[in-house]
Design an enzyme around this catalytic site. Structure first.
Site, PDB file in Angstrom:
ATOM      1  N   ASN A   9      15.822  33.888  44.734  1.00 56.52           N
ATOM      2  CA  ASN A   9      15.352  32.501  44.680  1.00 56.52           C
ATOM      3  C   ASN A   9      14.628  32.232  46.000  1.00 56.52           C
ATOM      4  O   ASN A   9      15.270  32.075  47.032  1.00 56.52           O
ATOM      5  CB  ASN A   9      16.554  31.565  44.499  1.00 56.52           C
ATOM      6  N   TRP A  10      13.311  32.197  45.923  1.00 60.93           N
ATOM      7  CA  TRP A  10      12.525  32.059  47.166  1.00 60.93           C
ATOM      8  C   TRP A  10      12.577  30.644  47.725  1.00 60.93           C
ATOM      9  O   TRP A  10      12.124  30.392  48.829  1.00 60.93           O
ATOM     10  CB  TRP A  10      11.062  32.453  46.912  1.00 60.93           C
ATOM     11  N   LYS A  11      13.088  29.705  46.933  1.00 60.30           N
ATOM     12  CA  LYS A  11      13.129  28.294  47.339  1.00 60.30           C
ATOM     13  C   LYS A  11      11.721  27.848  47.787  1.00 60.30           C
ATOM     14  O   LYS A  11      10.743  28.371  47.271  1.00 60.30           O
ATOM     15  CB  LYS A  11      14.201  28.080  48.413  1.00 60.30           C
ATOM     16  N   HIS A 102      20.179  24.100  40.127  1.00 62.93           N
ATOM     17  CA  HIS A 102      20.537  24.580  41.471  1.00 62.93           C
ATOM     18  C   HIS A 102      21.152  23.428  42.275  1.00 62.93           C
ATOM     19  O   HIS A 102      20.722  22.281  42.146  1.00 62.93           O
ATOM     20  CB  HIS A 102      19.306  25.131  42.190  1.00 62.93           C
ATOM     21  N   GLU A 104      20.793  22.521  45.229  1.00 61.95           N
ATOM     22  CA  GLU A 104      19.842  21.747  46.051  1.00 61.95           C
ATOM     23  C   GLU A 104      19.137  20.693  45.195  1.00 61.95           C
ATOM     24  O   GLU A 104      18.834  19.598  45.670  1.00 61.95           O
ATOM     25  CB  GLU A 104      18.837  22.711  46.715  1.00 61.95           C
ATOM     26  N   GLU A 174      27.504  29.469  42.451  1.00 64.05           N
ATOM     27  CA  GLU A 174      27.035  29.316  43.828  1.00 64.05           C
ATOM     28  C   GLU A 174      27.835  28.213  44.524  1.00 64.05           C
ATOM     29  O   GLU A 174      27.490  27.030  44.418  1.00 64.05           O
ATOM     30  CB  GLU A 174      25.545  28.934  43.835  1.00 64.05           C
ATOM     31  N   GLY A 180      23.217  29.314  52.325  1.00 62.42           N
ATOM     32  CA  GLY A 180      22.436  29.188  53.553  1.00 62.42           C
ATOM     33  C   GLY A 180      23.286  29.010  54.802  1.00 62.42           C
ATOM     34  O   GLY A 180      22.786  28.645  55.865  1.00 62.42           O
ATOM     35  N   SER A 220      24.802  33.174  50.560  1.00 59.63           N
ATOM     36  CA  SER A 220      24.820  34.093  51.707  1.00 59.63           C
ATOM     37  C   SER A 220      25.013  35.560  51.303  1.00 59.63           C
ATOM     38  O   SER A 220      25.704  36.317  51.982  1.00 59.63           O
ATOM     39  CB  SER A 220      25.884  33.665  52.724  1.00 59.63           C
ATOM     40  N   GLY A 241      19.176  33.879  48.083  1.00 56.52           N
ATOM     41  CA  GLY A 241      18.222  32.957  48.702  1.00 56.52           C
ATOM     42  C   GLY A 241      17.535  33.600  49.890  1.00 56.52           C
ATOM     43  O   GLY A 241      16.625  34.418  49.743  1.00 56.52           O
ATOM     44  N   GLY A 242      18.001  33.264  51.085  1.00 58.45           N
ATOM     45  CA  GLY A 242      17.349  33.689  52.326  1.00 58.45           C
ATOM     46  C   GLY A 242      16.987  35.168  52.400  1.00 58.45           C
ATOM     47  O   GLY A 242      15.881  35.523  52.812  1.00 58.45           O
TER      48      GLY A 242
HETATM   49  P1  13P Z   1      21.368  31.870  50.371  1.00 49.85           P
HETATM   50  O1  13P Z   1      21.376  33.298  49.865  1.00 49.85           O
HETATM   51  O2  13P Z   1      20.239  31.617  51.344  1.00 49.85           O
HETATM   52  O3  13P Z   1      22.694  31.438  50.860  1.00 49.85           O
HETATM   53  O4  13P Z   1      21.019  30.943  49.102  1.00 49.85           O
HETATM   54  C1  13P Z   1      21.703  31.125  47.931  1.00 49.85           C
HETATM   55  C2  13P Z   1      21.033  30.354  46.861  1.00 49.85           C
HETATM   56  O5  13P Z   1      21.010  29.130  46.901  1.00 49.85           O
HETATM   57  C3  13P Z   1      20.373  31.086  45.783  1.00 49.85           C
HETATM   58  O6  13P Z   1      19.980  30.256  44.755  1.00 49.85           O
END
Ligand code: 13P
Length: 256
Positions: A9-11, A102, A104, A174, A180, A220, A241-242
């Site tokens: 997930n590149w956000k 998600h 967020e 999640e 994050g 994470s 994510g990251g």
């Molecule tokens: P991180 O891997 O940056 O913690 O993010 C997880 C995430 O929200 C994937 O959708």
């Protein structure tokens, strides 16, 4: 047998030029030695560029094909909804997956279980495979209500969705406190939740559907912890994510 599924997930990262560079490098270096399903979920503005690169790369080696997902969509087919993107538009681009609900989006953009439910129904209608995200806050975990809360989300999110659709569903657990933050759930805790989710799907849709359901862990995930997470019996993959926007980290994760 469930095929593991790891998605990035590149956000809100990588503009379309950066996305092209990233996906060219990723598809050049990827081996997929675990023979798993792999997807990337770029921003809307980068989806077309990423798909064009992959269509070209896939001519070289179809087996390693990387799938593409979106990070969100609206639940209406089209119309006067300024700023929204419809499932029909995603389908036309060749998008195969869409992340729905998600945390967020739930926390920052007013996504509710009701809108998640509508989006899931529309995704199924267009045969775009949803990755449904659920998970608790730190407060809820500390109060000992993590499983009740997360299972409650699933019940509301899947309301009136029939069993035949669930084969195309992925659920991503999640925990919000792990996103994050660098602090991942322990493999044991993550597996406990994924097991509870599978159990709930078994109650709602039967044991065969539950056995086939892909459940990812997200929060994470990095090269150093993916191995132990993937050893757990009810964790079938990861939503990253990251670490998914660093080519070498993402490669190390898919090669866990
Ligand atoms: P991180 O891997 O940056 O913690 O993010 C997880 C995430 O929200 C994937 O959708």
């Amino acid at each position: 047998m469930r095929t593991p599924f790891i998605a990035g997930n590149w956000k809100m990262n990588l503009n379309h030029m950066e996305a092209i560079k990233f996906i060219e490098e990723l598809s050049y270096k990827i081996e997929n030695k675990n023979n798993i399903k792999i997807a990337v979920c770029p921003s809307f503005t980068s989806i077309r560029s990423v798909i064009l690169v992959l269509e070209d790369e896939s001519k070289k080696n179809i087996k390693m094909k990387i799938k593409v997902g979106a990070q969100n969509m609206y639940f209406e087919d089209n119309g006067a909804y300024t700023g929204e993107v419809s499932p029909q538009m995603l389908k036309a681009l060749g998008v195969e997956y869409v992340i729905i609900g998600h945390s967020e989006r739930r926390e920052l953009f007013g996504e509710t279980d009701e809108s998640v439910n509508k989006k899931l129904k529309t995704a199924f209608k267009y045969e775009i495979k949803p990755i449904l995200c659920v998970g608790e806050t730190l407060k809820i975990r500390e109060e000992g209500r993590a499983i009740d809360f997360t299972i409650g989300q699933i019940r509301k999110d899947l309301k009136d969705i029939t069993a035949d659709k669930i084969n195309n569903l992925t659920i991503a657990y999640e925990p919000i406190w792990a996103i994050g933050t660098g602090r991942n759930a322990t493999p044991k805790d993550a597996n406990e939740m994924c097991m509870a989710i599978r159990n709930e799907i078994s109650i709602l849709y039967g044991s065969k559907t539950a056995e086939n359901l892909i459940i990812q862990y997200g929060g994470s995930v990095k090269p150093s912890n993916i191995g132990e997470l993937m050893m757990m019996p009810d964790i079938d993959g990861a939503l990253v994510g990251g670490a998914s926007i660093k080519v070498d980290d993402f490669l190390a994760i898919v090669n866990y």
